[in-house]
Every structure is written in structure tokens, then in C-alpha cells.
Write a protein that holds these residues in place. Sequence first.
Motif, PDB file in Angstrom:
ATOM      1  N   TRP A   9      -4.752  -0.014  -2.951  1.00  0.00           N
ATOM      2  CA  TRP A   9      -4.448  -0.781  -4.168  1.00  0.00           C
ATOM      3  C   TRP A   9      -5.535  -1.789  -4.511  1.00  0.00           C
ATOM      4  CZ3 TRP A   9      -1.589   2.881  -4.844  1.00  0.00           C
ATOM      5  CH2 TRP A   9      -0.437   3.189  -4.129  1.00  0.00           C
ATOM      6  N   THR A  10      -6.599  -1.834  -3.731  1.00  0.00           N
ATOM      7  CA  THR A  10      -7.715  -2.729  -4.064  1.00  0.00           C
ATOM      8  C   THR A  10      -8.787  -2.015  -4.882  1.00  0.00           C
ATOM      9  OG1 THR A  10      -8.903  -2.196  -2.008  1.00  0.00           O
ATOM     10  CG2 THR A  10      -7.354  -4.048  -1.947  1.00  0.00           C
ATOM     11  N   ARG A  11      -8.610  -0.737  -5.129  1.00  0.00           N
ATOM     12  CA  ARG A  11      -9.600   0.016  -5.903  1.00  0.00           C
ATOM     13  C   ARG A  11      -9.604  -0.457  -7.358  1.00  0.00           C
ATOM     14  NH1 ARG A  11      -9.714   6.180  -3.923  1.00  0.00           N
ATOM     15  NH2 ARG A  11     -10.794   6.300  -5.920  1.00  0.00           N
ATOM     16  N   ALA A  12     -10.803  -0.466  -7.962  1.00  0.00           N
ATOM     17  CA  ALA A  12     -10.961  -0.986  -9.329  1.00  0.00           C
ATOM     18  C   ALA A  12     -10.745   0.116 -10.363  1.00  0.00           C
ATOM     19  CB  ALA A  12     -12.338  -1.605  -9.495  1.00  0.00           C
ATOM     20  N   ASP A  13      -9.598   0.736 -10.349  1.00  0.00           N
ATOM     21  CA  ASP A  13      -9.250   1.754 -11.340  1.00  0.00           C
ATOM     22  C   ASP A  13      -7.729   1.797 -11.443  1.00  0.00           C
ATOM     23  OD1 ASP A  13      -8.535   3.035  -8.978  1.00  0.00           O
ATOM     24  OD2 ASP A  13     -10.352   4.252  -8.924  1.00  0.00           O
ATOM     25  N   LEU A  14      -7.180   2.890 -11.912  1.00  0.00           N
ATOM     26  CA  LEU A  14      -5.724   2.957 -12.094  1.00  0.00           C
ATOM     27  C   LEU A  14      -4.951   2.868 -10.783  1.00  0.00           C
ATOM     28  CD1 LEU A  14      -5.327   5.660 -14.905  1.00  0.00           C
ATOM     29  CD2 LEU A  14      -4.843   3.211 -15.067  1.00  0.00           C
ATOM     30  N   TYR A  15      -5.620   3.091  -9.666  1.00  0.00           N
ATOM     31  CA  TYR A  15      -4.935   3.001  -8.376  1.00  0.00           C
ATOM     32  C   TYR A  15      -4.355   1.605  -8.147  1.00  0.00           C
ATOM     33  CZ  TYR A  15      -6.516   7.546  -6.630  1.00  0.00           C
ATOM     34  OH  TYR A  15      -6.712   8.889  -6.444  1.00  0.00           O
ATOM     35  N   ARG A  16      -5.093   0.590  -8.558  1.00  0.00           N
ATOM     36  CA  ARG A  16      -4.674  -0.786  -8.252  1.00  0.00           C
ATOM     37  C   ARG A  16      -3.373  -1.163  -8.947  1.00  0.00           C
ATOM     38  NH1 ARG A  16      -9.377  -4.526 -10.273  1.00  0.00           N
ATOM     39  NH2 ARG A  16      -8.254  -5.903  -8.863  1.00  0.00           N
ATOM     40  N   TRP A  17      -3.009  -0.440 -10.022  1.00  0.00           N
ATOM     41  CA  TRP A  17      -1.800  -0.771 -10.765  1.00  0.00           C
ATOM     42  C   TRP A  17      -0.572   0.026 -10.308  1.00  0.00           C
ATOM     43  CZ3 TRP A  17      -2.606  -5.070 -13.190  1.00  0.00           C
ATOM     44  CH2 TRP A  17      -3.877  -5.355 -13.686  1.00  0.00           C
ATOM     45  N   GLN A  18      -0.775   0.970  -9.412  1.00  0.00           N
ATOM     46  CA  GLN A  18       0.329   1.857  -9.033  1.00  0.00           C
ATOM     47  C   GLN A  18       1.544   1.149  -8.415  1.00  0.00           C
ATOM     48  OE1 GLN A  18       0.391   5.070  -9.983  1.00  0.00           O
ATOM     49  NE2 GLN A  18      -1.601   4.672 -10.918  1.00  0.00           N
ATOM     50  N   PRO A  19       1.368   0.249  -7.441  1.00  0.00           N
ATOM     51  CA  PRO A  19       2.562  -0.371  -6.850  1.00  0.00           C
ATOM     52  C   PRO A  19       3.353  -1.204  -7.852  1.00  0.00           C
ATOM     53  CG  PRO A  19       0.575  -1.489  -6.105  1.00  0.00           C
ATOM     54  CD  PRO A  19       0.126  -0.245  -6.810  1.00  0.00           C
ATOM     55  N   TYR A  20       2.654  -1.870  -8.764  1.00  0.00           N
ATOM     56  CA  TYR A  20       3.334  -2.712  -9.747  1.00  0.00           C
ATOM     57  C   TYR A  20       4.074  -1.861 -10.780  1.00  0.00           C
ATOM     58  CZ  TYR A  20      -0.161  -5.618  -7.524  1.00  0.00           C
ATOM     59  OH  TYR A  20      -0.937  -6.242  -6.583  1.00  0.00           O
ATOM     60  N   ALA A  21       3.444  -0.769 -11.192  1.00  0.00           N
ATOM     61  CA  ALA A  21       4.108   0.138 -12.125  1.00  0.00           C
ATOM     62  C   ALA A  21       5.331   0.759 -11.472  1.00  0.00           C
ATOM     63  CB  ALA A  21       3.140   1.232 -12.580  1.00  0.00           C
ATOM     64  N   ALA A  22       5.198   1.146 -10.206  1.00  0.00           N
ATOM     65  CA  ALA A  22       6.326   1.753  -9.493  1.00  0.00           C
ATOM     66  C   ALA A  22       7.513   0.793  -9.404  1.00  0.00           C
ATOM     67  CB  ALA A  22       5.891   2.193  -8.093  1.00  0.00           C
ATOM     68  N   VAL A  23       7.228  -0.444  -9.041  1.00  0.00           N
ATOM     69  CA  VAL A  23       8.299  -1.443  -8.933  1.00  0.00           C
ATOM     70  C   VAL A  23       8.965  -1.664 -10.290  1.00  0.00           C
ATOM     71  CG1 VAL A  23       8.782  -3.881  -8.495  1.00  0.00           C
ATOM     72  CG2 VAL A  23       7.340  -2.593  -6.909  1.00  0.00           C
TER      73      VAL A  23
END
Length: 202
Positions: A117-131
Amino acid sequence: MSANVVIPRPNQQSPSVVRRMLDRWPAALGLALALLQLATDDPDSPTGGLMVLMVATTAYVVIAALVRPSWSWAVVGVLSAVVLATGLTSAGPAVELGSLVAISGAAIVTGFVRRTWTRADLYRWQPYAAVAFLALSLGALWFAPETGRVLIAVGLIGHALWDLAHWRRHQVVSRSLAEWCLALDFTLGAGVLVLTLWPNVF
């Protein structure tokens, strides 16, 4: 001086309509699944759309945590099998929902441990979107069925926009899965919204 000889280039035919349609098979599959879901929709329950939103949300965060876009369809298949298996062994949706929440939670923790989740792309937003999507999905169960269905419809349309972002940037999940999910989420969300707010429109 010799005259320049112009060699005609072969005509490049544009792809046929059939070929273009075949290239859009994920969207066609998603649309067909959404229409099937709407045809069997229970107007007094948000569960149908809820399960679709939960599976889509869980699939994205699991694929992201593993950093395995090539596993996209396999992950969706496994999650669908989990929902089907738990649904056959339980009297209500609690077990299915609990299973998806547990899997999503494990994926979020895995992503933090692996620093995905520290990657500078759409990966970093995944946990927040999931929640956010999981909270909306489960929160819809606390309201009256009509209100819950509207919330799920809004969540599905919102997830369709999330699908579009992944499809355009070709990140996290396979492009075919993003296209399939986009068609499914938007069509189902719009359909549930119409059937809930204007039940006599059809």
C-alpha cells in the motif's frame, strides 16, 4: 532522372463488427450477468446486489495485496465458490458476508505487511476503497430494505467508476476483469436503483 515509382499500399481494412464485439466479451458477459441478476431480483431485499458489491470489493483488494493481476479471474472464481458453498450451508447471508469480510481483512493486513500500500499508484488506495465499500455494503443492512437497496445501488455505481479507473490505467487487476466488472456493476446498480425508486416503470 528516373521517375519516382509509387507502390500502392494494401488497403488496411478496419476490424469487422463481429471482431469488435468479440473483443468486448468481458463487457458482454458482465451485462448478461447483470440482466440475469435483475431478472431474479427480490424487490424486498438488498442481498443480491450486496453480494455482487462484496465479491467485487474483496476481489480487488485480494488481487492488489498479492500483486498478481494475472490471477484476477482465478480470484473471482474462488470467491464466487466460497459464496456459493457458504450459501448452501447456511440459512442466511451472515456466513457469506462474514467470510468475505474476513478475507478482505486478511488481504488488507497482508498488503500492509508487504508494504504494497506504499506504492505510488492505484495500489495505495486499495485498503481505503475496500473499507469504504465494505462499510457501505454492511451499513445498508441496518436500514429498511428500500433504503438499503438504494445504498447498494449507489455503491455499485461508485464501484463502476472504480472499475473504470483501473481499466483506463491498466493497473492492479487485469483489464478484462475491470471491463467485466464495470459493465456488471453499472448495469446492476442502475437497474436496482430504477426498480427500487420507480418499481412500476417496467
